[in-house]
Write a protein that holds these residues in place. Structure first.
Motif, PDB file in Angstrom:
ATOM      1  N   GLN A  13     -15.156  -2.319  98.166  1.00 15.18           N
ATOM      2  CA  GLN A  13     -15.093  -1.649  99.459  1.00 15.18           C
ATOM      3  C   GLN A  13     -13.676  -1.165  99.753  1.00 15.18           C
ATOM      4  O   GLN A  13     -12.704  -1.722  99.233  1.00 15.18           O
ATOM      5  N   PRO A  14     -13.551  -0.157 100.589  1.00 12.59           N
ATOM      6  CA  PRO A  14     -12.208   0.283 100.992  1.00 12.59           C
ATOM      7  C   PRO A  14     -11.400  -0.882 101.553  1.00 12.59           C
ATOM      8  O   PRO A  14     -11.921  -1.704 102.308  1.00 12.59           O
ATOM      9  N   GLY A  15     -10.136  -0.933 101.146  1.00 14.32           N
ATOM     10  CA  GLY A  15      -9.280  -2.041 101.538  1.00 14.32           C
ATOM     11  C   GLY A  15      -9.299  -3.205 100.576  1.00 14.32           C
ATOM     12  O   GLY A  15      -8.473  -4.120 100.690  1.00 14.32           O
ATOM     13  N   GLY A  16     -10.205  -3.173  99.633  1.00 19.08           N
ATOM     14  CA  GLY A  16     -10.324  -4.257  98.674  1.00 19.08           C
ATOM     15  C   GLY A  16      -9.356  -4.146  97.515  1.00 19.08           C
ATOM     16  O   GLY A  16      -8.501  -3.249  97.481  1.00 19.08           O
ATOM     17  N   SER A  17      -9.485  -5.079  96.578  1.00 20.60           N
ATOM     18  CA  SER A  17      -8.570  -5.154  95.440  1.00 20.60           C
ATOM     19  C   SER A  17      -9.339  -5.286  94.135  1.00 20.60           C
ATOM     20  O   SER A  17     -10.451  -5.814  94.108  1.00 20.60           O
ATOM     21  N   LEU A  18      -8.705  -4.822  93.079  1.00 24.37           N
ATOM     22  CA  LEU A  18      -9.186  -5.007  91.720  1.00 24.37           C
ATOM     23  C   LEU A  18      -7.986  -5.181  90.809  1.00 24.37           C
ATOM     24  O   LEU A  18      -6.912  -4.642  91.088  1.00 24.37           O
ATOM     25  N   ARG A  19      -8.205  -5.889  89.715  1.00 26.33           N
ATOM     26  CA  ARG A  19      -7.169  -6.024  88.696  1.00 26.33           C
ATOM     27  C   ARG A  19      -7.734  -5.539  87.369  1.00 26.33           C
ATOM     28  O   ARG A  19      -8.683  -6.134  86.852  1.00 26.33           O
ATOM     29  N   LEU A  20      -7.137  -4.492  86.861  1.00 28.04           N
ATOM     30  CA  LEU A  20      -7.533  -3.970  85.565  1.00 28.04           C
ATOM     31  C   LEU A  20      -6.677  -4.583  84.465  1.00 28.04           C
ATOM     32  O   LEU A  20      -5.500  -4.877  84.679  1.00 28.04           O
ATOM     33  N   SER A  21      -7.287  -4.746  83.301  1.00 27.71           N
ATOM     34  CA  SER A  21      -6.570  -5.232  82.129  1.00 27.71           C
ATOM     35  C   SER A  21      -6.755  -4.246  80.989  1.00 27.71           C
ATOM     36  O   SER A  21      -7.777  -3.564  80.898  1.00 27.71           O
ATOM     37  N   CYS A  22      -5.776  -4.204  80.121  1.00 27.28           N
ATOM     38  CA  CYS A  22      -5.846  -3.357  78.929  1.00 27.28           C
ATOM     39  C   CYS A  22      -5.312  -4.177  77.760  1.00 27.28           C
ATOM     40  O   CYS A  22      -4.119  -4.500  77.719  1.00 27.28           O
ATOM     41  N   LEU A  23      -6.210  -4.519  76.859  1.00 24.38           N
ATOM     42  CA  LEU A  23      -5.864  -5.342  75.704  1.00 24.38           C
ATOM     43  C   LEU A  23      -5.607  -4.440  74.502  1.00 24.38           C
ATOM     44  O   LEU A  23      -6.444  -3.603  74.150  1.00 24.38           O
ATOM     45  N   SER A  85      -5.446  -2.588  98.576  1.00 19.58           N
ATOM     46  CA  SER A  85      -5.664  -1.584  99.641  1.00 19.58           C
ATOM     47  C   SER A  85      -6.322  -0.329  99.083  1.00 19.58           C
ATOM     48  O   SER A  85      -5.893   0.796  99.369  1.00 19.58           O
ATOM     49  N   LEU A  86      -7.366  -0.530  98.330  1.00 21.04           N
ATOM     50  CA  LEU A  86      -8.018   0.594  97.663  1.00 21.04           C
ATOM     51  C   LEU A  86      -8.661   1.546  98.657  1.00 21.04           C
ATOM     52  O   LEU A  86      -9.163   1.134  99.716  1.00 21.04           O
ATOM     53  N   LYS A  87      -8.634   2.810  98.282  1.00 21.56           N
ATOM     54  CA  LYS A  87      -9.177   3.883  99.119  1.00 21.56           C
ATOM     55  C   LYS A  87     -10.258   4.627  98.334  1.00 21.56           C
ATOM     56  O   LYS A  87     -10.231   4.633  97.090  1.00 21.56           O
ATOM     57  N   PRO A  88     -11.154   5.293  99.023  1.00 19.61           N
ATOM     58  CA  PRO A  88     -12.185   6.066  98.305  1.00 19.61           C
ATOM     59  C   PRO A  88     -11.584   7.068  97.316  1.00 19.61           C
ATOM     60  O   PRO A  88     -12.172   7.311  96.250  1.00 19.61           O
ATOM     61  N   GLU A  89     -10.438   7.610  97.641  1.00 19.89           N
ATOM     62  CA  GLU A  89      -9.814   8.583  96.734  1.00 19.89           C
ATOM     63  C   GLU A  89      -9.242   7.953  95.473  1.00 19.89           C
ATOM     64  O   GLU A  89      -8.785   8.671  94.572  1.00 19.89           O
ATOM     65  N   ASP A  90      -9.253   6.634  95.383  1.00 15.84           N
ATOM     66  CA  ASP A  90      -8.862   5.953  94.143  1.00 15.84           C
ATOM     67  C   ASP A  90     -10.023   5.883  93.153  1.00 15.84           C
ATOM     68  O   ASP A  90      -9.836   5.439  92.017  1.00 15.84           O
ATOM     69  N   THR A  91     -11.207   6.301  93.578  1.00 14.92           N
ATOM     70  CA  THR A  91     -12.362   6.289  92.691  1.00 14.92           C
ATOM     71  C   THR A  91     -12.114   7.171  91.479  1.00 14.92           C
ATOM     72  O   THR A  91     -11.791   8.357  91.615  1.00 14.92           O
ATOM     73  N   ALA A  92     -12.244   6.586  90.299  1.00 16.31           N
ATOM     74  CA  ALA A  92     -11.951   7.305  89.056  1.00 16.31           C
ATOM     75  C   ALA A  92     -12.233   6.406  87.869  1.00 16.31           C
ATOM     76  O   ALA A  92     -12.426   5.192  88.030  1.00 16.31           O
ATOM     77  N   VAL A  93     -12.215   7.008  86.704  1.00 16.22           N
ATOM     78  CA  VAL A  93     -12.146   6.235  85.468  1.00 16.22           C
ATOM     79  C   VAL A  93     -10.675   6.033  85.151  1.00 16.22           C
ATOM     80  O   VAL A  93      -9.894   6.992  85.145  1.00 16.22           O
ATOM     81  N   TYR A  94     -10.300   4.785  84.904  1.00 16.96           N
ATOM     82  CA  TYR A  94      -8.904   4.435  84.650  1.00 16.96           C
ATOM     83  C   TYR A  94      -8.709   4.178  83.158  1.00 16.96           C
ATOM     84  O   TYR A  94      -9.474   3.425  82.541  1.00 16.96           O
ATOM     85  N   TYR A  95      -7.661   4.784  82.623  1.00 16.57           N
ATOM     86  CA  TYR A  95      -7.350   4.689  81.200  1.00 16.57           C
ATOM     87  C   TYR A  95      -5.948   4.121  80.999  1.00 16.57           C
ATOM     88  O   TYR A  95      -5.022   4.486  81.728  1.00 16.57           O
ATOM     89  N   CYS A  96      -5.792   3.292  79.981  1.00 16.08           N
ATOM     90  CA  CYS A  96      -4.443   2.909  79.577  1.00 16.08           C
ATOM     91  C   CYS A  96      -4.103   3.642  78.283  1.00 16.08           C
ATOM     92  O   CYS A  96      -4.992   4.103  77.557  1.00 16.08           O
ATOM     93  N   ALA A  97      -2.807   3.765  78.026  1.00 20.14           N
ATOM     94  CA  ALA A  97      -2.364   4.550  76.878  1.00 20.14           C
ATOM     95  C   ALA A  97      -0.977   4.101  76.437  1.00 20.14           C
ATOM     96  O   ALA A  97      -0.207   3.556  77.227  1.00 20.14           O
ATOM     97  N   THR A  98      -0.675   4.364  75.171  1.00 19.87           N
ATOM     98  CA  THR A  98       0.641   4.032  74.608  1.00 19.87           C
ATOM     99  C   THR A  98       1.555   5.257  74.669  1.00 19.87           C
ATOM    100  O   THR A  98       1.205   6.344  74.224  1.00 19.87           O
ATOM    101  N   VAL A 119     -13.712   2.662  88.259  1.00 22.68           N
ATOM    102  CA  VAL A 119     -13.401   2.040  89.550  1.00 22.68           C
ATOM    103  C   VAL A 119     -14.039   2.894  90.639  1.00 22.68           C
ATOM    104  O   VAL A 119     -13.787   4.101  90.702  1.00 22.68           O
ATOM    105  N   THR A 120     -14.865   2.271  91.448  1.00 22.70           N
ATOM    106  CA  THR A 120     -15.532   2.975  92.539  1.00 22.70           C
ATOM    107  C   THR A 120     -15.201   2.275  93.847  1.00 22.70           C
ATOM    108  O   THR A 120     -15.451   1.070  93.989  1.00 22.70           O
ATOM    109  N   VAL A 121     -14.639   3.027  94.769  1.00 19.22           N
ATOM    110  CA  VAL A 121     -14.283   2.485  96.081  1.00 19.22           C
ATOM    111  C   VAL A 121     -15.215   3.126  97.100  1.00 19.22           C
ATOM    112  O   VAL A 121     -15.129   4.324  97.368  1.00 19.22           O
ATOM    113  N   SER A 122     -16.097   2.316  97.644  1.00 15.40           N
ATOM    114  CA  SER A 122     -17.114   2.853  98.541  1.00 15.40           C
ATOM    115  C   SER A 122     -17.628   1.762  99.456  1.00 15.40           C
ATOM    116  O   SER A 122     -17.745   0.599  99.052  1.00 15.40           O
ATOM    117  N   SER A 123     -17.968   2.167 100.669  1.00 13.23           N
ATOM    118  CA  SER A 123     -18.574   1.222 101.601  1.00 13.23           C
ATOM    119  C   SER A 123     -20.091   1.293 101.518  1.00 13.23           C
ATOM    120  O   SER A 123     -20.784   0.549 102.222  1.00 13.23           O
TER     121      SER A 123
END
Length: 123
Positions: A13-23, A85-98, A119-123
C-alpha cells in the motif's frame, strides 16, 4: 559474466515499505559498482540508485532521495534496496545491474542485468 537474481518485490500500500535483494554469482562481486534501475509500464527503464564497490558512495535519482536506501554486503554477494514511503508512481519492475564504466545513471554503463522483480504500490 555475472548472473544477477532480484527478489523481494510484491504488492504494498502507499506509504509502505519493501526491501529488494539482488544476489550475484559467477564473478567477483566486490569488484563492481552496482546499480538499480526500474521500468514502469509503457515507459523506458530509468536509473534509481547506485553504490560503489566498497559502499562508501551512493547516488540517487531525485525522486527517491530520502525514501530509498541502497546498501551492499560483499561477503554475501548481495546488494539491497530498502524502499520506504512508497508511492504509486514507484510501481515498476526493478532491475539490478553491474556497472562497468561511464556515467552511473546511464543504462549503457551497465553490463549484466537481472530478470527484474515487480513492485506494485496500490491501495
Amino acid at each position: 559474466q555475472v548472473q544477477l537474481v532480484e527478489s523481494g518485490g510484491g504488492v504494498v500500500q502507499p506509504g509502505g515499505s519493501l526491501r529488494l535483494s539482488c544476489l550475484a554469482s559467477g564473478g567477483t562481486f566486490s569488484n563492481y559498482q552496482m546499480g538499480w534501475f526500474r521500468q514502469a509500464p509503457k515507459k523506458e527503464r530509468t536509473f534509481v540508485t547506485s553504490i560503489t564497490w566498497n559502499g562508501r558512495q551512493t547516488f540517487y535519482t531525485d525522486s527517491v532521495k530520502g525514501r530509498f536506501t541502497i546498501s551492499r554486503d560483499n561477503a554475501k554477494n548481495t546488494v539491497y534496496l530498502q524502499m520506504n514511503s512508497l508511492k504509486p508512481e514507484d510501481t515498476a519492475v526493478y532491475y539490478c545491474a553491474t556497472h562497468i564504466g561511464g556515467p552511473y545513471d546511464k543504462e549503457e554503463s551497465y553490463a549484466d542485468w537481472g530478470q527484474g522483480t515487480q513492485v506494485t504500490v496500490s491501495s
